[in-house]
Design a protein around this motif. Structure first.
Motif, short mmCIF file in Angstrom:
data_model
loop_
_atom_site.label_atom_id
_atom_site.label_comp_id
_atom_site.label_asym_id
_atom_site.label_seq_id
_atom_site.Cartn_x
_atom_site.Cartn_y
_atom_site.Cartn_z
N LYS A 1 31.81 -25.25 -1.88
CA LYS A 1 32.96 -24.97 -0.87
C LYS A 1 32.56 -25.54 0.62
CE LYS A 1 32.86 -20.65 -1.71
NZ LYS A 1 31.77 -20.41 -2.46
N ALA B 1 33.15 -18.44 -9.44
CA ALA B 1 33.59 -17.45 -8.70
C ALA B 1 34.98 -17.45 -8.12
CB ALA B 1 32.54 -17.03 -7.68
N ARG C 1 31.04 -9.42 -10.34
CA ARG C 1 30.83 -9.48 -9.07
C ARG C 1 31.27 -8.15 -8.51
NH1 ARG C 1 33.26 -13.35 -4.31
NH2 ARG C 1 32.11 -12.21 -2.52
N ILE D 1 34.85 -13.93 7.78
CA ILE D 1 33.68 -14.18 6.71
C ILE D 1 32.92 -13.12 6.23
CG2 ILE D 1 33.94 -16.68 7.30
CD1 ILE D 1 31.79 -16.45 8.94
N HIS E 1 26.41 -9.75 -9.62
CA HIS E 1 26.88 -10.98 -8.64
C HIS E 1 27.04 -10.15 -7.39
CE1 HIS E 1 29.54 -13.83 -6.79
NE2 HIS E 1 28.42 -14.32 -6.43
N HIS F 1 28.11 -10.99 -3.15
CA HIS F 1 28.07 -12.00 -1.77
C HIS F 1 28.56 -11.15 -0.72
CE1 HIS F 1 28.54 -15.44 0.37
NE2 HIS F 1 29.76 -15.22 0.52
N SER G 1 29.49 -14.70 5.08
CA SER G 1 28.65 -15.78 5.67
C SER G 1 28.11 -15.85 6.79
CB SER G 1 29.91 -16.80 5.55
OG SER G 1 29.25 -18.13 5.26
N GLN G 2 27.65 -16.91 7.30
CA GLN G 2 26.97 -16.92 8.82
C GLN G 2 26.08 -15.53 9.29
OE1 GLN G 2 25.83 -19.18 10.26
NE2 GLN G 2 25.71 -18.35 12.34
N GLY H 1 25.11 -17.00 2.31
CA GLY H 1 25.47 -16.42 3.38
C GLY H 1 24.45 -16.49 4.79
N GLU I 1 23.35 -18.66 -3.97
CA GLU I 1 24.58 -19.61 -3.53
C GLU I 1 24.56 -19.89 -2.56
OE1 GLU I 1 27.46 -17.38 -7.03
OE2 GLU I 1 27.72 -17.06 -4.92
N LEU I 2 23.95 -20.70 -2.00
CA LEU I 2 23.74 -20.99 -0.62
C LEU I 2 24.55 -22.33 -0.15
CD1 LEU I 2 19.91 -20.86 0.47
CD2 LEU I 2 21.84 -19.35 1.12
N GLY I 3 25.39 -22.28 0.95
CA GLY I 3 26.51 -23.39 1.25
C GLY I 3 25.99 -23.65 2.72
N TYR J 1 38.26 -19.22 13.68
CA TYR J 1 37.33 -18.17 13.79
C TYR J 1 36.75 -18.00 15.17
CZ TYR J 1 36.80 -19.58 8.94
OH TYR J 1 37.00 -19.92 7.36
N TYR K 1 31.91 -26.42 6.05
CA TYR K 1 33.23 -25.96 6.48
C TYR K 1 33.82 -26.75 7.54
CZ TYR K 1 31.16 -22.34 3.49
OH TYR K 1 30.57 -21.72 2.49
N MET L 1 37.53 -28.75 5.04
CA MET L 1 38.50 -27.75 5.43
C MET L 1 39.50 -28.64 6.39
SD MET L 1 36.92 -24.11 6.40
CE MET L 1 38.15 -23.51 7.03
N1 LLP Z 1 29.24 -17.50 -2.71
C1 LLP Z 1 30.30 -17.13 -2.51
C2 LLP Z 1 31.01 -16.05 -3.73
C3 LLP Z 1 31.14 -17.17 -1.47
O1 LLP Z 1 32.28 -16.65 -1.29
C4 LLP Z 1 30.48 -18.09 -0.25
C5 LLP Z 1 31.52 -18.62 0.74
C6 LLP Z 1 29.19 -18.74 -0.68
C7 LLP Z 1 28.60 -18.16 -1.79
C8 LLP Z 1 28.57 -19.73 0.25
O2 LLP Z 1 28.18 -18.94 1.54
P1 LLP Z 1 27.46 -19.48 2.73
O3 LLP Z 1 26.03 -19.84 2.24
O4 LLP Z 1 28.05 -21.02 2.90
O5 LLP Z 1 27.59 -18.66 3.67
N2 LLP Z 1 34.95 -21.03 5.95
C9 LLP Z 1 34.15 -20.43 6.57
C10 LLP Z 1 32.98 -19.78 5.41
C11 LLP Z 1 33.86 -19.02 4.55
C12 LLP Z 1 32.54 -18.78 3.45
C13 LLP Z 1 33.35 -18.32 2.16
N3 LLP Z 1 32.43 -18.18 1.02
C14 LLP Z 1 33.39 -20.79 7.87
O6 LLP Z 1 33.80 -21.93 8.28
O7 LLP Z 1 32.70 -20.02 8.46
#
Ligand code: LLP
Length: 390
Positions: A48, A90, A137, A150, A185, A187, A190-191, A227, A265-267, A308, A368, A372
């Motif tokens: 995502k 998820a 979860r 978030i 699971h 979560h 994020s950030q 996150g 699950e790193l994004g 945000y 993102y 987006m």
């Molecule tokens: N796993 C799940 C179940 C999640 O919902 C998310 C993010 C991740 C992993 C990845 O999280 P990350 O490592 O990227 O923090 N659009 C927002 C962020 C939305 C995050 C949604 N879920 C932004 O631009 O800050």
């Protein structure tokens, strides 16, 4: 970060566009691989955050799995060569077609968010004579200390199964013959830059694990989600998140049972710093108390600031190149062309005196950002450019 010859190239490409520094991405992936590898942790990249083919292919080459939140993300991951047995799926609202697609492709695990969803997966798996692997979860009710939009792991959020529902959900599972519980699971959001939130998560996971042990239920996989945050203020100084401290924290505080595997699950932390939104200044306009620098990129290309109030570092890279000590900084509200007042990338931003035609870089936009983007105001979809291809 942006050398003169890169700026020269930017000047020849129609703006706005996303510029991806492939070297930064590869370096980041190397850090993640090395630090997670120390503990034999499994990392799934959260599509995502950025689902461009080029980015997905590079990430896949480091043998990461994929974390998906829609049928199309599952499809994309498979098309890009991620193996099904490393795909987790998820989302609070998986529809039947998405579930069927994931069942047909034998993904590793459905991260399930409610009993009703589990019942539907069971029914659809029964119709196909398959066994679906699921993880519960669980909403751990841990504060991620991040922006409220978030934050995902509090009882007030729509995500996950609440702790007080656990007993009834788990006892209902025994009647569902076409699902197999293989994991838990979590979560929390994020950030997240305050690692103590992840420590709180570990403590909560340990408590929950004890509950499962006391109920004699064996859990093979613990997925702690993603996150990990990045430094939006100093992208050059802190280009890489502190992956060493992050993974070590889970190793130190998670109490694992024999043969349990830990998944992440790193994004954002993987792709944020490699991406920059490159835009051109269209006009400079005098306001009552400020100057407006009006860009050809707007919230349609990067909506995080509008959605945000997110901070992204803004640089006038045409002028920074020639910056001398007597080059005075002025304050600008840096805005886009969209007919919305929230279409603003930053207020009172210090920039060298800025003119029509200058190139502006909006940093830390790899996560993102492009994914987006929208076509609001019938804008054209933003393009992307890769450092190894220009
Ligand atoms: N796993 C799940 C179940 C999640 O919902 C998310 C993010 C991740 C992993 C990845 O999280 P990350 O490592 O990227 O923090 N659009 C927002 C962020 C939305 C995050 C949604 N879920 C932004 O631009 O800050």
């Amino acid at each position: 970060m942006f050398e003169q010859d890169l700026l020269n190239k930017f000047n020849t490409i129609p703006t706005p566009f996303y510029y991806y520094d492939v070297e930064v991405l590869k370096q980041t992936l190397q850090h993640v691989k090395a630090e997670s590898g120390k503990y034999n942790f499994t990392v799934h990249y959260a599509l995502k955050a950025n689902a461009n083919n080029e980015i997905l292919n590079i990430i896949k080459s480091y043998n990461f799995g994929a974390d998906c939140v829609s049928g199309n993300e599952v499809k994309k991951a498979i098309e890009c060569g991620y193996s099904s047995e490393h795909i987790v799926f998820a989302g609070v609202g998986k529809n039947d077609a998405e579930i069927n697609f994931a069942l047909d492709n034998k993904i590793f695990c459905f991260n399930c968010e409610s009993l009703q969803e589990i019942e539907v997966i069971n029914e659809l798996a029964f119709a196909k004579n398959k066994i679906a692997h699921i993880a519960l979860r669980i909403n751990p009710n841990v504060n991620a200390n991040t922006h409220k939009y978030i934050t995902t792991g509090l009882e007030e959020n729509k995500f996950g199964i609440n702790l007080w529902e656990l007993e009834s959900v788990v006892s209902a599972l025994t009647d569902l013959k076409n699902i197999q519980l293989i994991g838990l699971h979590f979560h929390i959001g994020s950030q997240i830059t305050d690692l103590s939130s992840f420590k709180s998560l570990c403590m909560r996971v340990n408590e929950i694990q004890s509950w499962f042990v006391s109920h004699k239920i064996k859990i093979e996989n613990i997925n702690v989600g993603g996150g990990l945050g990045v430094d939006y203020h100093e992208p050059d100084k802190n280009c890489y998140a502190d992956f060493a401290a992050y993974f070590q924290l889970f190793s130190d505080f998670l109490e694992l049972r024999p043969n349990q595997k830990v998944h992440f699950e790193l994004g954002r932390a993987i792709v944020a710093q490699c991406g920059t939104l490159i835009s051109k200044v269209l006009y400079i306009k005098k306001g009552v108390n400020t100057n407006f620098a009006i860009l050809d990129a707007g919230m349609t290309e990067l909506m995080r600031p509008a959605l945000y109030q997110a901070y992204h570092k803004i640089e006038n890279i045409s002028k920074n190149q020639k910056l001398t000590t007597n080059n005075q900084q002025l304050k600008y509200d840096v805005v886009g062309p969209i007919c919305e007042s929230s279409d603003c990338f930053g207020k009172a931003v210090n920039l060298p005196e800025t003119q029509r035609g200058d190139i502006v870089a909006i940093r830390t936009a790899g996560a993102y950002g492009e994914v987006m983007s929208s076509g609001y105001n019938l804008r054209e979809r933003v393009k992307s450019v890769y450092s190894d291809k220009i």
